[in-house]
Design a protein around this motif. Structure first.
Motif, PDB file in Angstrom:
ATOM      1  N   VAL A 154       6.743  37.286 108.791  1.00 39.35           N
ATOM      2  CA  VAL A 154       6.008  36.034 108.658  1.00 39.35           C
ATOM      3  C   VAL A 154       4.958  36.222 107.566  1.00 39.35           C
ATOM      4  O   VAL A 154       4.319  37.272 107.476  1.00 39.35           O
ATOM      5  CB  VAL A 154       5.314  35.663 109.982  1.00 39.35           C
ATOM      6  CG1 VAL A 154       4.464  34.406 109.817  1.00 39.35           C
ATOM      7  CG2 VAL A 154       6.344  35.480 111.081  1.00 39.35           C
ATOM      8  N   SER A 155       4.784  35.210 106.718  1.00 32.30           N
ATOM      9  CA  SER A 155       3.777  35.267 105.661  1.00 32.30           C
ATOM     10  C   SER A 155       2.870  34.051 105.794  1.00 32.30           C
ATOM     11  O   SER A 155       3.326  32.927 105.633  1.00 32.30           O
ATOM     12  CB  SER A 155       4.444  35.287 104.286  1.00 32.30           C
ATOM     13  OG  SER A 155       3.482  35.387 103.251  1.00 32.30           O
ATOM     14  N   ARG A 156       1.589  34.282 106.083  1.00 30.21           N
ATOM     15  CA  ARG A 156       0.633  33.187 106.220  1.00 30.21           C
ATOM     16  C   ARG A 156      -0.338  33.195 105.044  1.00 30.21           C
ATOM     17  O   ARG A 156      -1.159  34.104 104.915  1.00 30.21           O
ATOM     18  CB  ARG A 156      -0.155  33.305 107.524  1.00 30.21           C
ATOM     19  CG  ARG A 156      -1.218  32.217 107.624  1.00 30.21           C
ATOM     20  CD  ARG A 156      -1.950  32.214 108.928  1.00 30.21           C
ATOM     21  NE  ARG A 156      -3.055  31.294 108.906  1.00 30.21           N
ATOM     22  CZ  ARG A 156      -3.866  31.058 109.933  1.00 30.21           C
ATOM     23  NH1 ARG A 156      -3.672  31.711 111.075  1.00 30.21           N
ATOM     24  NH2 ARG A 156      -4.862  30.211 109.821  1.00 30.21           N
ATOM     25  N   PRO A 157      -0.285  32.199 104.146  1.00 30.61           N
ATOM     26  CA  PRO A 157      -1.214  32.147 103.013  1.00 30.61           C
ATOM     27  C   PRO A 157      -2.655  31.965 103.497  1.00 30.61           C
ATOM     28  O   PRO A 157      -2.923  31.187 104.412  1.00 30.61           O
ATOM     29  CB  PRO A 157      -0.735  30.924 102.221  1.00 30.61           C
ATOM     30  CG  PRO A 157       0.667  30.679 102.673  1.00 30.61           C
ATOM     31  CD  PRO A 157       0.714  31.112 104.105  1.00 30.61           C
ATOM     32  N   LEU A 158      -3.573  32.692 102.864  1.00 31.57           N
ATOM     33  CA  LEU A 158      -4.987  32.619 103.230  1.00 31.57           C
ATOM     34  C   LEU A 158      -5.821  31.918 102.162  1.00 31.57           C
ATOM     35  O   LEU A 158      -6.618  31.045 102.474  1.00 31.57           O
ATOM     36  CB  LEU A 158      -5.534  34.024 103.481  1.00 31.57           C
ATOM     37  CG  LEU A 158      -4.865  34.797 104.622  1.00 31.57           C
ATOM     38  CD1 LEU A 158      -5.405  36.215 104.697  1.00 31.57           C
ATOM     39  CD2 LEU A 158      -5.065  34.072 105.954  1.00 31.57           C
ATOM     40  N   PHE A 159      -5.649  32.309 100.892  1.00 25.92           N
ATOM     41  CA  PHE A 159      -6.365  31.620  99.814  1.00 25.92           C
ATOM     42  C   PHE A 159      -5.708  31.977  98.484  1.00 25.92           C
ATOM     43  O   PHE A 159      -5.021  32.995  98.368  1.00 25.92           O
ATOM     44  CB  PHE A 159      -7.860  31.982  99.802  1.00 25.92           C
ATOM     45  CG  PHE A 159      -8.162  33.433  99.606  1.00 25.92           C
ATOM     46  CD1 PHE A 159      -8.184  34.014  98.339  1.00 25.92           C
ATOM     47  CD2 PHE A 159      -8.433  34.251 100.700  1.00 25.92           C
ATOM     48  CE1 PHE A 159      -8.464  35.353  98.160  1.00 25.92           C
ATOM     49  CE2 PHE A 159      -8.729  35.602 100.520  1.00 25.92           C
ATOM     50  CZ  PHE A 159      -8.741  36.143  99.248  1.00 25.92           C
ATOM     51  N   PRO A 160      -5.908  31.127  97.445  1.00 34.35           N
ATOM     52  CA  PRO A 160      -5.292  31.410  96.144  1.00 34.35           C
ATOM     53  C   PRO A 160      -6.037  32.518  95.402  1.00 34.35           C
ATOM     54  O   PRO A 160      -7.254  32.649  95.508  1.00 34.35           O
ATOM     55  CB  PRO A 160      -5.413  30.077  95.397  1.00 34.35           C
ATOM     56  CG  PRO A 160      -6.589  29.410  96.017  1.00 34.35           C
ATOM     57  CD  PRO A 160      -6.594  29.829  97.463  1.00 34.35           C
ATOM     58  N   VAL A 161      -5.287  33.301  94.662  1.00 40.46           N
ATOM     59  CA  VAL A 161      -5.845  34.349  93.811  1.00 40.46           C
ATOM     60  C   VAL A 161      -5.583  33.944  92.357  1.00 40.46           C
ATOM     61  O   VAL A 161      -4.453  34.012  91.875  1.00 40.46           O
ATOM     62  CB  VAL A 161      -5.214  35.719  94.116  1.00 40.46           C
ATOM     63  CG1 VAL A 161      -5.763  36.785  93.164  1.00 40.46           C
ATOM     64  CG2 VAL A 161      -5.469  36.115  95.559  1.00 40.46           C
ATOM     65  N   ARG A 162      -6.642  33.490  91.685  1.00 41.14           N
ATOM     66  CA  ARG A 162      -6.528  33.072  90.292  1.00 41.14           C
ATOM     67  C   ARG A 162      -6.701  34.269  89.371  1.00 41.14           C
ATOM     68  O   ARG A 162      -7.366  35.254  89.717  1.00 41.14           O
ATOM     69  CB  ARG A 162      -7.584  32.006  89.973  1.00 41.14           C
ATOM     70  CG  ARG A 162      -7.395  30.734  90.785  1.00 41.14           C
ATOM     71  CD  ARG A 162      -8.494  29.726  90.517  1.00 41.14           C
ATOM     72  NE  ARG A 162      -8.523  29.276  89.128  1.00 41.14           N
ATOM     73  CZ  ARG A 162      -8.946  28.064  88.752  1.00 41.14           C
ATOM     74  NH1 ARG A 162      -9.363  27.191  89.649  1.00 41.14           N
ATOM     75  NH2 ARG A 162      -8.954  27.734  87.482  1.00 41.14           N
ATOM     76  N   ARG A 163      -6.120  34.165  88.169  1.00 40.37           N
ATOM     77  CA  ARG A 163      -6.238  35.225  87.174  1.00 40.37           C
ATOM     78  C   ARG A 163      -6.786  34.648  85.874  1.00 40.37           C
ATOM     79  O   ARG A 163      -6.448  33.515  85.502  1.00 40.37           O
ATOM     80  CB  ARG A 163      -4.882  35.865  86.908  1.00 40.37           C
ATOM     81  CG  ARG A 163      -4.240  36.511  88.125  1.00 40.37           C
ATOM     82  CD  ARG A 163      -2.841  37.014  87.790  1.00 40.37           C
ATOM     83  NE  ARG A 163      -1.924  35.931  87.483  1.00 40.37           N
ATOM     84  CZ  ARG A 163      -0.762  36.082  86.824  1.00 40.37           C
ATOM     85  NH1 ARG A 163      -0.403  37.271  86.407  1.00 40.37           N
ATOM     86  NH2 ARG A 163       0.014  35.043  86.598  1.00 40.37           N
ATOM     87  N   VAL A 164      -7.604  35.437  85.187  1.00 38.86           N
ATOM     88  CA  VAL A 164      -8.159  35.016  83.900  1.00 38.86           C
ATOM     89  C   VAL A 164      -8.131  36.189  82.930  1.00 38.86           C
ATOM     90  O   VAL A 164      -8.188  37.354  83.338  1.00 38.86           O
ATOM     91  CB  VAL A 164      -9.614  34.504  84.028  1.00 38.86           C
ATOM     92  CG1 VAL A 164      -9.663  33.225  84.840  1.00 38.86           C
ATOM     93  CG2 VAL A 164     -10.528  35.572  84.636  1.00 38.86           C
ATOM     94  N   PHE A 165      -8.042  35.863  81.646  1.00 37.12           N
ATOM     95  CA  PHE A 165      -8.272  36.856  80.605  1.00 37.12           C
ATOM     96  C   PHE A 165      -9.754  36.836  80.281  1.00 37.12           C
ATOM     97  O   PHE A 165     -10.372  35.770  80.168  1.00 37.12           O
ATOM     98  CB  PHE A 165      -7.448  36.542  79.362  1.00 37.12           C
ATOM     99  CG  PHE A 165      -6.020  37.019  79.458  1.00 37.12           C
ATOM    100  CD1 PHE A 165      -5.669  38.294  79.030  1.00 37.12           C
ATOM    101  CD2 PHE A 165      -5.036  36.201  79.991  1.00 37.12           C
ATOM    102  CE1 PHE A 165      -4.367  38.741  79.126  1.00 37.12           C
ATOM    103  CE2 PHE A 165      -3.732  36.640  80.102  1.00 37.12           C
ATOM    104  CZ  PHE A 165      -3.395  37.926  79.663  1.00 37.12           C
ATOM    105  N   CYS A 166     -10.343  38.015  80.127  1.00 36.81           N
ATOM    106  CA  CYS A 166     -11.775  38.084  79.880  1.00 36.81           C
ATOM    107  C   CYS A 166     -12.113  39.357  79.107  1.00 36.81           C
ATOM    108  O   CYS A 166     -11.323  40.306  79.054  1.00 36.81           O
ATOM    109  CB  CYS A 166     -12.560  38.029  81.191  1.00 36.81           C
ATOM    110  SG  CYS A 166     -12.111  39.289  82.403  1.00 36.81           S
TER     111      CYS A 166
END
Length: 315
Positions: A154-166
């Motif tokens: 089972v996979s329960r999403p918790l929150f989004p993980v955003r990515r950025v170049f910096c």
């Protein structure tokens, strides 16, 4: 009770496909695991496994009963946990596998709050960026950004993980600020090696998108090393905002190409549908989920300051 314990050992051997690994996870001697499975086979009157020096696989009888035995073990443990909970609160060991990037800087306070609420639950935490099957490595839950390794999980999403170049402002003053994704080819890049897209990077700009193949000056499985690399003014790196957020808000790092969005992943709790610690695990997952909204605080702070757009791209 002995028969139920024998069934639990049978289930663990079947899930791990190893007597030695089942013994390690259950903290028993291998001879005890072997003896308990033999007792169960004598009771059933048929072999449950075909054994060789390298492979342990279920017999036809073992395959026929594995699902029901797994459900039985999960239900029995759930009932015992709830009985303990009704009397004095849930107790026992809960084993968690978690991403390094999430644990460092964001997790300790949540663990402390959970232990204050449930002081008799002992946590064992494995920290690694590896993608794991919780059953095979002997944990109750894996907190990870990649899909579950098996359809039985089972996979329960918790929150989004955003990515950025910096990069640091000093590096950008010296090397120039990229105006388009293709300008990244002119820079020393630090990239995470574990993304499923590997060297392929897709940038979304409104309705348009561009896909590039990029070579890294530094390729690593450590997002924290990438952050330190960037802070040394060594180049432009791609980081999850949960790792880079504090440095970006302080001004130590600067987001480049803020209008060209990368796809986001979900940090998810991955676990067996018939977890042997189902009651304790539900408490833990609800505690973690309750600490985050759909927009984690580090993203909300950057959105409020105009550093990030509110849009999230998901594949």
């Amino acid at each position: 009770m002995d028969r139920l314990e024998n069934i639990e050992i049978f289930v663990r051997v079947a899930q791990t496909q190893s007597f030695a690994e089942a013994a390690r996870q259950l903290r028993l001697a291998r001879s005890v695991v072997t003896s308990r499975v033999k007792q169960l086979e004598e009771h059933v009157g048929a072999p449950l496994f075909h054994r060789s020096t390298r492979v342990v696989r279920l017999s036809e009888v073992g395959q026929a009963f594995l699902s029901d035995c797994t459900d039985l073990v999960g239900r029995a443990n759930d009932i015992m946990d709830q009985m303990r909970g009704a009397r004095a609160g849930p107790a026992g060991i809960l084993r968690i596998h978690a991403l390094t990037g999430f644990v460092l800087g964001h997790f300790a306070a949540l663990l402390h709050e959970f232990q204050v609420n449930y002081p008799d639950i002992r946590l064992e935490l494995i920290v690694s960026d590896a993608v794991v099957d919780p059953v095979k490595v002997g944990v109750d839950c894996a907190l990870q950004i990649f899909p579950a390794a098996s359809t039985e999980l089972v996979s329960r999403p918790l929150f989004p993980v955003r990515r950025v170049f910096c990069a640091t402002p000093a590096y950008l003053r010296k090397a120039g600020v990229p105006k388009s994704p293709r300008d990244l080819h002119k820079h020393a890049l630090g990239l995470y090696s574990g993304y499923p897209t590997r060297d392929r990077w897709t940038f979304h700009h409104g309705p348009e998108h561009v896909t590039l193949y990029m070579n890294a000056a530094l390729l690593t499985n450590s997002v924290h090393l990438l952050r330190e690399y960037a802070l040394e003014h060594a180049g432009i790196v791609c980081l999850p905002t949960l790792v880079a957020g504090d440095a970006i808000l302080r001004g130590d790092l600067q987001v480049v190409l803020p209008d060209h969005l990368l796809s986001s992943f979900s940090l998810s709790a991955v676990y067996a549908g018939t977890s042997r610690n189902d009651f304790k695990l539900r408490l833990f997952i609800e505690h973690i989920a309750g600490a985050f909204s759909k927009v984690p605080q580090w993203d909300a702070d950057m959105i409020a300051k105009g550093i990030l757009p509110p849009d999230v791209i998901t594949d």
